[in-house]
Write an enzyme that holds these catalytic residues in place. Structure first.
Site, PDB file in Angstrom:
ATOM      1  CG  HIS A 228      -2.083   0.804   1.302  1.00 15.98           C
ATOM      2  ND1 HIS A 228      -2.407   1.694   0.321  1.00 15.98           N
ATOM      3  CD2 HIS A 228      -3.036   0.982   2.278  1.00 15.98           C
ATOM      4  CE1 HIS A 228      -3.498   2.368   0.673  1.00 15.98           C
ATOM      5  NE2 HIS A 228      -3.894   1.957   1.867  1.00 15.98           N
ATOM      6  CG  HIS A 270      -4.130   0.519  -8.230  1.00 16.75           C
ATOM      7  ND1 HIS A 270      -5.482   0.448  -8.015  1.00 16.75           N
ATOM      8  CD2 HIS A 270      -3.626   1.335  -7.288  1.00 16.75           C
ATOM      9  CE1 HIS A 270      -5.775   1.214  -6.981  1.00 16.75           C
ATOM     10  NE2 HIS A 270      -4.670   1.764  -6.519  1.00 16.75           N
ATOM     11  CG  ASP A 330       3.072   4.691  -3.965  1.00 16.37           C
ATOM     12  OD1 ASP A 330       3.010   5.841  -3.531  1.00 16.37           O
ATOM     13  OD2 ASP A 330       2.359   3.762  -3.562  1.00 16.37           O
TER      14      ASP A 330
HETATM   15  N1  CMC Z   1       5.170  -7.002 -10.281  1.00 15.08           N
HETATM   16  C1  CMC Z   1       5.041  -8.196 -10.868  1.00 15.08           C
HETATM   17  N2  CMC Z   1       3.866  -8.858 -10.987  1.00 15.08           N
HETATM   18  C2  CMC Z   1       2.784  -8.287 -10.434  1.00 15.08           C
HETATM   19  C3  CMC Z   1       2.839  -7.030  -9.791  1.00 15.08           C
HETATM   20  C4  CMC Z   1       4.098  -6.383  -9.720  1.00 15.08           C
HETATM   21  N3  CMC Z   1       4.207  -5.208  -9.127  1.00 15.08           N
HETATM   22  N4  CMC Z   1       1.610  -6.699  -9.356  1.00 15.08           N
HETATM   23  C5  CMC Z   1       0.802  -7.702  -9.698  1.00 15.08           C
HETATM   24  N5  CMC Z   1       1.509  -8.666 -10.361  1.00 15.08           N
HETATM   25  C6  CMC Z   1       0.961  -9.888 -10.953  1.00 15.08           C
HETATM   26  C7  CMC Z   1       0.694 -10.951  -9.892  1.00 15.08           C
HETATM   27  O1  CMC Z   1       1.816 -11.775  -9.704  1.00 15.08           O
HETATM   28  C8  CMC Z   1      -0.483 -11.668 -10.500  1.00 15.08           C
HETATM   29  O2  CMC Z   1      -0.002 -12.525 -11.506  1.00 15.08           O
HETATM   30  P1  CMC Z   1      -0.720 -13.982 -11.753  1.00 15.08           P
HETATM   31  O3  CMC Z   1      -2.108 -13.645 -12.219  1.00 15.08           O
HETATM   32  O4  CMC Z   1       0.121 -14.665 -12.756  1.00 15.08           O
HETATM   33  O5  CMC Z   1      -0.711 -14.665 -10.409  1.00 15.08           O
HETATM   34  C9  CMC Z   1      -1.285 -10.572 -11.200  1.00 15.08           C
HETATM   35  O6  CMC Z   1      -0.317  -9.565 -11.525  1.00 15.08           O
HETATM   36  C10 CMC Z   1      -2.376  -9.937 -10.312  1.00 15.08           C
HETATM   37  O7  CMC Z   1      -1.765  -9.515  -9.094  1.00 15.08           O
HETATM   38  P2  CMC Z   1      -2.483  -9.548  -7.666  1.00 15.08           P
HETATM   39  O8  CMC Z   1      -1.432  -9.580  -6.600  1.00 15.08           O
HETATM   40  O9  CMC Z   1      -3.520 -10.631  -7.658  1.00 15.08           O
HETATM   41  O10 CMC Z   1      -3.223  -8.143  -7.675  1.00 15.08           O
HETATM   42  P3  CMC Z   1      -3.813  -7.376  -6.427  1.00 15.08           P
HETATM   43  O11 CMC Z   1      -4.912  -6.553  -6.963  1.00 15.08           O
HETATM   44  O12 CMC Z   1      -4.128  -8.330  -5.322  1.00 15.08           O
HETATM   45  O13 CMC Z   1      -2.592  -6.465  -5.932  1.00 15.08           O
HETATM   46  C11 CMC Z   1      -1.065  -4.659  -5.732  1.00 15.08           C
HETATM   47  C12 CMC Z   1      -2.439  -5.132  -6.253  1.00 15.08           C
HETATM   48  C13 CMC Z   1      -0.974  -3.147  -5.879  1.00 15.08           C
HETATM   49  C14 CMC Z   1      -0.934  -5.023  -4.237  1.00 15.08           C
HETATM   50  C15 CMC Z   1       0.041  -5.369  -6.559  1.00 15.08           C
HETATM   51  O14 CMC Z   1      -0.053  -4.970  -7.912  1.00 15.08           O
HETATM   52  C16 CMC Z   1       1.448  -5.076  -6.014  1.00 15.08           C
HETATM   53  O15 CMC Z   1       1.904  -5.787  -5.097  1.00 15.08           O
HETATM   54  N6  CMC Z   1       2.152  -4.037  -6.543  1.00 15.08           N
HETATM   55  C17 CMC Z   1       3.432  -3.642  -6.024  1.00 15.08           C
HETATM   56  C18 CMC Z   1       3.235  -2.789  -4.775  1.00 15.08           C
HETATM   57  C19 CMC Z   1       2.724  -1.400  -5.080  1.00 15.08           C
HETATM   58  O16 CMC Z   1       3.227  -0.711  -5.967  1.00 15.08           O
HETATM   59  N7  CMC Z   1       1.721  -0.948  -4.309  1.00 15.08           N
HETATM   60  C20 CMC Z   1       1.185   0.428  -4.401  1.00 15.08           C
HETATM   61  C21 CMC Z   1      -0.232   0.454  -4.869  1.00 15.08           C
HETATM   62  S1  CMC Z   1      -0.740   2.112  -5.387  1.00 15.08           S
HETATM   63  C22 CMC Z   1      -0.621   3.068  -3.959  1.00 15.08           C
HETATM   64  C23 CMC Z   1      -1.650   2.705  -2.965  1.00 15.08           C
HETATM   65  O17 CMC Z   1      -2.851   2.755  -3.259  1.00 15.08           O
HETATM   66  O18 CMC Z   1      -1.279   2.451  -1.816  1.00 15.08           O
END
Ligand code: CMC
Length: 395
Positions: A228, A270, A330
């Site tokens: 987050h 996201h 971010d």
């Molecule tokens: N790098 C590589 N792969 C990723 C990433 C990433 N940053 N984000 C998602 N994926 C992949 C993930 O491995 C999954 O692949 P598969 O379908 O093959 O298993 C797919 O994309 C969907 O990911 P998810 O984890 O199910 O998606 P989510 O909606 O649960 O998570 C997130 C969203 C923001 C937590 C995630 O994208 C992430 O961890 N990003 C990096 C951390 C980050 O930048 N966070 C800030 C968010 S914006 C500011 C805020 O609102 O706080």
């Protein structure tokens, strides 16, 4: 016991109705009270945006002046609150300090805090918005061993924060105007984002009729995580690792794609945006404006360069395209904070300071709703079936 849906991570559950922030993740749209984020970033100020988020309409001149005066009237903290800082080790993470000191406000403002009273709720909002920059700047000053600087109400909100961060008692402080402007815009961009993890936490804890300062401290705790608000700090650590390693960017992209490897590209992806995050677009522009003022050999320029190349490599990769993973807010904000000399461990504190208005506006909206009930998710029990207790001698 009735029917309920199984939705881990609340991917398809609307936990409330709200009139505050509109997000269209498919088309990359973000609006506060109907106003597009791009227009607010261009024309508004952070305090005007706070007014809009909380009250629902843009203020007229008199309303804005009164609001700013009210904020200035509340920007000091109780002297006794200062002693909380001394209880923290100097290497404490400033987010830990923020969580503790924000929570402690509930001990100072429990009187006249009837959550059903509109004026009391409004005063809680004013206190929080006014005091957060003071509390945030002091968490940095404590780590540095520098004297705490009291707020200066003759300065704008964002300039005052930079003054409390970087001012020294013996020399007049002059903030860089482009830093003040950039900070104010970043604050607007981070002000609210509907039902994200920290905001949902504030709503859920507030739904038990808890004190709002305590509920906001729960929001600070949730924001801290690298998935987050902690992502802005994690992005810079990642970019630095990439630069230090001397390895090609493709190696890091390959690691991010490997399901066996826990490594992710921080600042990418996201839950809601499946298009480019509209905030990231604006942050990217400010980044260029701020870095233009720095010398060519500044390490911050190398950092931006690496970030832009990483974006290019990732976005030309099928893995990222097929999963709609674009840079989020971010990804570039950290480079701006670095250029402003804000230390890395303060980045998420900056986010918390800006998001406080979103948390308290959403809390207020929930409290205004006479129908609102305590939040109480259900679960899918997967444990043991009923069994008899076994005496310890027989186990
Ligand atoms: N790098 C590589 N792969 C990723 C990433 C990433 N940053 N984000 C998602 N994926 C992949 C993930 O491995 C999954 O692949 P598969 O379908 O093959 O298993 C797919 O994309 C969907 O990911 P998810 O984890 O199910 O998606 P989510 O909606 O649960 O998570 C997130 C969203 C923001 C937590 C995630 O994208 C992430 O961890 N990003 C990096 C951390 C980050 O930048 N966070 C800030 C968010 S914006 C500011 C805020 O609102 O706080």
């Amino acid at each position: 016991t009735g029917f309920f849906t199984f939705d881990p991570g609340y991917v398809s559950t609307a936990s409330c109705s709200s009139n505050i922030t509109y997000m269209d993740g498919e088309n990359g749209i973000l609006e506060y009270r109907g106003y597009p984020i791009e227009q607010l970033a261009k024309h508004s100020s952070y305090l005007e945006t706070c007014y809009l988020l909380f009250y629902g309409e843009l203020p007229d001149t008199k309303q804005l002046e009164d609001f700013e005066t009210n904020i200035n009237n509340h920007n000091m903290v109780h002297e006794a609150l200062k002693s909380f800082y001394n209880g923290f080790r100097r290497d404490a993470h400033p987010m830990a300090i923020m969580m503790g000191v924000t929570g402690a406000l509930s001990a100072f403002y429990h009187y006249n805090m009837d959550i059903h009273n509109k004026a009391h709720r409004e005063r809680a909002m004013l206190r929080l918005i006014a005091k957060m920059p003071t509390i945030a700047a002091w968490s940095f000053r404590h780590a540095k061993g520098l004297p705490f600087i009291y707020p200066d109400s003759s300065l704008s909100y964002s300039e005052n924060f930079l003054y409390m961060m970087f001012g020294v008692p013996t020399t007049p402080y002059v903030a860089n105007p482009s830093h003040v402007k950039a900070l104010d815009v970043l604050m607007i961009l981070h002000a609210d984002h509907e039902q994200n993890a920290s905001t949902s936490t504030v709503r859920l804890s507030g739904s038990s009729d808890a004190n709002p300062f305590a509920a906001v401290a729960a929001g600070v705790a949730t924001l801290w995580g690298p998935a987050h608000g902690g992502a802005n700090e994690a992005v810079i650590r990642m970019l630095q690792d990439i630069i230090d390693s001397g390895k090609p960017l493709e190696d890091f992209v390959a690691r991010a794609k490997d399901p066996e490897d826990k490594f992710r590209l921080m600042g990418f992806g996201h839950r809601v945006y499946k298009a480019y995050d509209p905030r990231a677009r604006i942050v990217h522009e400010i980044c260029h404006d701020i870095l233009r003022e720095l010398p060519e050999d500044s390490p911050h320029k190398a950092m931006l360069d690496t970030a832009m190349k990483l974006e290019e490599v990732a976005l030309s990769d099928d893995y990222f395209k097929s999963r709609n993973l674009y840079p989020n807010v971010d990804f570039y904000s950290g480079v701006i904070f670095l250029a402003m000399d804000i230390p890395l461990n303060m980045f998420t504190v900056m986010f918390a300071m800006a998001r406080t208005i979103g948390w308290i506006s959403q809390w207020n909206e929930m409290r205004e709703d006479e129908q609102s009930r305590i939040g109480r998710p259900r679960q899918l029990y997967m444990g043991e079936a009923t069994r008899d207790y076994v005496d310890i001698s027989k186990r």
